[in-house]
Design an enzyme around this catalytic site. Sequence first.
Site, mmCIF file in Angstrom:
data_model
loop_
_atom_site.group_PDB
_atom_site.id
_atom_site.type_symbol
_atom_site.label_atom_id
_atom_site.label_comp_id
_atom_site.label_asym_id
_atom_site.label_seq_id
_atom_site.Cartn_x
_atom_site.Cartn_y
_atom_site.Cartn_z
ATOM 1 N N ARG A 1 0.836 -1.211 0.000
ATOM 2 C CA ARG A 1 0.000 0.000 0.000
ATOM 3 C C ARG A 1 0.868 1.258 0.000
ATOM 4 O O ARG A 1 0.486 2.287 0.543
ATOM 5 C CB ARG A 1 -0.907 0.003 1.208
ATOM 6 C CG ARG A 1 -0.153 -0.137 2.527
ATOM 7 C CD ARG A 1 -1.028 0.290 3.633
ATOM 8 N NE ARG A 1 -0.395 0.010 4.909
ATOM 9 C CZ ARG A 1 -0.906 0.373 6.057
ATOM 10 N NH1 ARG A 1 -2.052 1.016 6.079
ATOM 11 N NH2 ARG A 1 -0.294 0.116 7.178
ATOM 12 N N ARG B 1 6.039 9.826 3.415
ATOM 13 C CA ARG B 1 7.118 9.444 4.317
ATOM 14 C C ARG B 1 8.457 9.760 3.666
ATOM 15 O O ARG B 1 8.646 9.555 2.470
ATOM 16 C CB ARG B 1 6.998 7.953 4.612
ATOM 17 C CG ARG B 1 8.083 7.395 5.487
ATOM 18 C CD ARG B 1 7.624 6.156 6.185
ATOM 19 N NE ARG B 1 7.676 4.974 5.340
ATOM 20 C CZ ARG B 1 7.387 3.749 5.787
ATOM 21 N NH1 ARG B 1 7.006 3.568 7.034
ATOM 22 N NH2 ARG B 1 7.455 2.710 4.991
ATOM 23 N N ASP C 1 8.499 2.075 9.990
ATOM 24 C CA ASP C 1 7.210 1.373 10.090
ATOM 25 C C ASP C 1 6.604 1.473 11.487
ATOM 26 O O ASP C 1 6.657 0.537 12.284
ATOM 27 C CB ASP C 1 7.329 -0.086 9.619
ATOM 28 C CG ASP C 1 7.142 -0.167 8.111
ATOM 29 O OD1 ASP C 1 6.902 0.886 7.483
ATOM 30 O OD2 ASP C 1 7.230 -1.273 7.544
ATOM 31 N N ASP D 1 11.182 -7.254 7.813
ATOM 32 C CA ASP D 1 10.809 -6.268 6.786
ATOM 33 C C ASP D 1 10.666 -4.880 7.382
ATOM 34 O O ASP D 1 10.584 -3.897 6.650
ATOM 35 C CB ASP D 1 9.517 -6.689 6.081
ATOM 36 C CG ASP D 1 8.414 -7.041 7.057
ATOM 37 O OD1 ASP D 1 8.625 -7.955 7.871
ATOM 38 O OD2 ASP D 1 7.356 -6.396 7.023
ATOM 39 N N ASN D 2 10.638 -4.792 8.699
ATOM 40 C CA ASN D 2 10.534 -3.487 9.346
ATOM 41 C C ASN D 2 11.860 -3.056 9.959
ATOM 42 O O ASN D 2 11.896 -2.233 10.865
ATOM 43 C CB ASN D 2 9.443 -3.519 10.429
ATOM 44 C CG ASN D 2 8.061 -3.709 9.828
ATOM 45 O OD1 ASN D 2 7.837 -3.381 8.654
ATOM 46 N ND2 ASN D 2 7.137 -4.224 10.606
ATOM 47 N N ARG E 1 15.455 -2.763 3.291
ATOM 48 C CA ARG E 1 15.180 -3.467 4.536
ATOM 49 C C ARG E 1 15.964 -4.771 4.584
ATOM 50 O O ARG E 1 16.412 -5.255 3.539
ATOM 51 C CB ARG E 1 13.680 -3.820 4.608
ATOM 52 C CG ARG E 1 12.761 -2.651 4.363
ATOM 53 C CD ARG E 1 11.436 -3.110 3.742
ATOM 54 N NE ARG E 1 10.619 -1.960 3.333
ATOM 55 C CZ ARG E 1 9.690 -1.398 4.090
ATOM 56 N NH1 ARG E 1 9.417 -1.889 5.271
ATOM 57 N NH2 ARG E 1 9.009 -0.353 3.656
HETATM 58 P P1 AMP Z 1 3.287 -3.479 8.103
HETATM 59 O O1 AMP Z 1 2.660 -4.272 9.196
HETATM 60 O O2 AMP Z 1 2.717 -2.103 7.941
HETATM 61 O O3 AMP Z 1 4.777 -3.463 8.189
HETATM 62 O O4 AMP Z 1 2.886 -4.225 6.752
HETATM 63 C C1 AMP Z 1 3.237 -5.540 6.452
HETATM 64 C C2 AMP Z 1 2.953 -5.841 5.008
HETATM 65 O O5 AMP Z 1 1.551 -5.766 4.742
HETATM 66 C C3 AMP Z 1 3.602 -4.886 4.020
HETATM 67 O O6 AMP Z 1 3.977 -5.640 2.893
HETATM 68 C C4 AMP Z 1 2.497 -3.915 3.702
HETATM 69 O O7 AMP Z 1 2.670 -3.311 2.460
HETATM 70 C C5 AMP Z 1 1.278 -4.834 3.719
HETATM 71 N N1 AMP Z 1 0.031 -4.110 4.048
HETATM 72 C C6 AMP Z 1 -0.328 -3.584 5.232
HETATM 73 N N2 AMP Z 1 -1.544 -3.017 5.156
HETATM 74 C C7 AMP Z 1 -1.982 -3.203 3.889
HETATM 75 C C8 AMP Z 1 -3.165 -2.846 3.179
HETATM 76 N N3 AMP Z 1 -4.170 -2.203 3.766
HETATM 77 N N4 AMP Z 1 -3.242 -3.210 1.880
HETATM 78 C C9 AMP Z 1 -2.258 -3.877 1.266
HETATM 79 N N5 AMP Z 1 -1.125 -4.243 1.880
HETATM 80 C C10 AMP Z 1 -0.972 -3.911 3.175
HETATM 81 MG MG MG Z 2 6.304 -2.914 7.230
#
Ligand code: AMP
Ligand code: MG
Length: 491
Positions: free
Chosen positions: A97, A180, A266, A256-257, A187
Site C-alpha cells: 500500500r 514518508r 514502520d 521487513d521493518n 530493509r
Molecule cells: P506493516 O505491518 O505495515 O509493516 O505491513 C506488512 C505488510 O503488509 C507490508 O507488505 C504492507 O505493504 C502490507 N500491508 C499492510 N496493510 C496493507 C493494506 N491495507 N493493503 C495492502 N497491503 C498492506
Molecule cells: Mg512494514
Amino acid sequence: MKENLIDLAAGWNFDNSYARLPGDFFTRMNPAPVRSPRIVIFNEPLALFLGLSAEALQTPEGAEIFAGNRVPEGADPLAQAYAGHQFGHFTMLGDGRALLLGEQITPRGERVDIQLKGSGRTPYSRRGDGRAALGPMLREYIISEAMHALGIPTTRSLAVAATGETIYRETDLPGAVLTRVAASHLRVGTFEYAAQWADEAELRALADYTLERHYPEAEAGGNRYLTLLREVAMRQAALITRWMLVGFIHGVMNTDNMALSGETIDYGPCAFMDAYDPATVFSSIDTQGRYAYGNQPHIGAWNLARFAETLLPLLHEDGEQGVKLAEDVLAEYHEEYDRRWLAGMRAKLGLFREEPEDRALAEELLGLMQKHRADYTSTFRLLADGKAEETAMGDSPEYRAWLTRRQARLARQQEGPEAVQRLMQSSSPAVIPRNHRVEEALEAAVQDGDFGVMERLLDALRSPYESVPERTEYCTAPAANGRPYRTFCGT
Ligand code: AMP
Ligand code: MG
C-alpha cells in the site's frame, strides 16, 4: 506545461536510482487517485530541509500530489519488492500500500526517499485494500517526528492528506495518505527477497547499491560485504540502544521493518513504556511478547542473523568461513549494544567517567523501578531535575540506600552539579509522546476534525529535553486505571 511550472516552484528534484536496479526488485506503477484530497498536516521545517516550498505545496495542487492524484515531474513511482520474517515466519511481502515516488536530492546534496503510504493496491497487496486510515497515519506522523526531535534516527513525515474516501476495517474509517521521507526503504527483507528469488549477480547489485547509498566510505577492496554486514549491525546496535534508553517499544520488529540505513521505520503498534517493566508489550497481536521492550536487543540480533544469511554467498567462497565471519559480527553487535547501553545509562545517571560498579548501580535502579512500577520517563527526569525524592519509589529504604550510593559515586567525580544536571537532562527527555496524549490528539483530529490538539502536542514534542513549566500536562504519566494500553496492527 502549467503543472511543470508548479512542480518547479515546489522544488521537486528527483533522481530514481532504485528504479535502475534489476527489474525484479520493484514494479513501476502510479498511485490510485482518490476522491477529494486535502492536506490535513504539513511539516514545514522538513519541507525546507528537502528544498521544497511549503507555500507551493500547501495548496490544492500539493494535495493532489500528496494524495497520489498527480505524480510530480521527475518522479518514477514504483512499489518495492521485499520479503520478511513476520513473527518468525518467512513471507513474501512488498509494498502492498505504498509507492516510492523517487529520491529527492536535497539542497545539501543528500538523497532521501519520498514515499506515499496508503496510495492504493499494488501487485504485492495480497488481500489488502492498499489503503490507510487517517488515525494511524497521523499517529505515525506524531511519533516519527517525536523520535526525530529526540535525536533518534528515524524516517520522517512530510504530510498527511485526507482522501475524502471511506476505508473499511472493523468499522468505517476516513482514508488518508502519509508522505514518508526516509534515508531509504532498503530493509533486511529486501535482501531476504533477493536471496530467495534473485540470482547472485542481482544480490550483489543490491548489496553494492546499499553500500553506495549508506556506506560509501566502504573501500572497493577488502571484504565489502562483510563491511556492509558489520555497519548495518553497528547501526542497529546504536538504534536499539536509543530506543531502550527512552523506553520506546517498536512493537513489530519483523525483518521487513528493519531498515538497513539504521533508521526507525514502520510505525505500527509502537508506543512508549510508562511503568518500567521489561515484559511490556502494547501490540494486541504480540501475544507471546516476542517484541516486548526487554526483548528488542535480542530480536535485533535475530534479524541481523537473517540478514547475514542472505549475504553468505558474498561473504566467502567457502560457506563455513562465511558463517564464521557472520558469527563474529553478531558477537560484535552484542558487545556494541552493551557498551552503548552502559554509556547511555551513565549519562542518564550523570556519570562522566567509568567505574566498575556503574552497571550494578543502573541495574539496581531499574530493579527498584520495576518493583515500584515507577514510570520510566518521569523517574529519570525527576532524577535529572534534582527531584529524586518525588519518584514513585518515594522514601522506601532500598531507594534511599540507592540514592546514598549514587551520591557517593557523584562525589567521586570532578564535574560539578551543573554539568551533571546538563548531562542528565540531555539524556532523559521531559516530553515523550505519551499514549494518552497521542490518543487524545488523534480523537480530536479524526472524530471532530480538530487538529489543534495535535498541533499543540507536536509543538511540545519538538524540544523534548527542555523543562517548560507550561508543558507539565505533557509530562505526567497516565493515571493507573488498571486497563493496559493496547495498540493495533490493523493500520
Ligand atoms: P506493516 O505491518 O505495515 O509493516 O505491513 C506488512 C505488510 O503488509 C507490508 O507488505 C504492507 O505493504 C502490507 N500491508 C499492510 N496493510 C496493507 C493494506 N491495507 N493493503 C495492502 N497491503 C498492506
Ligand atoms: Mg512494514
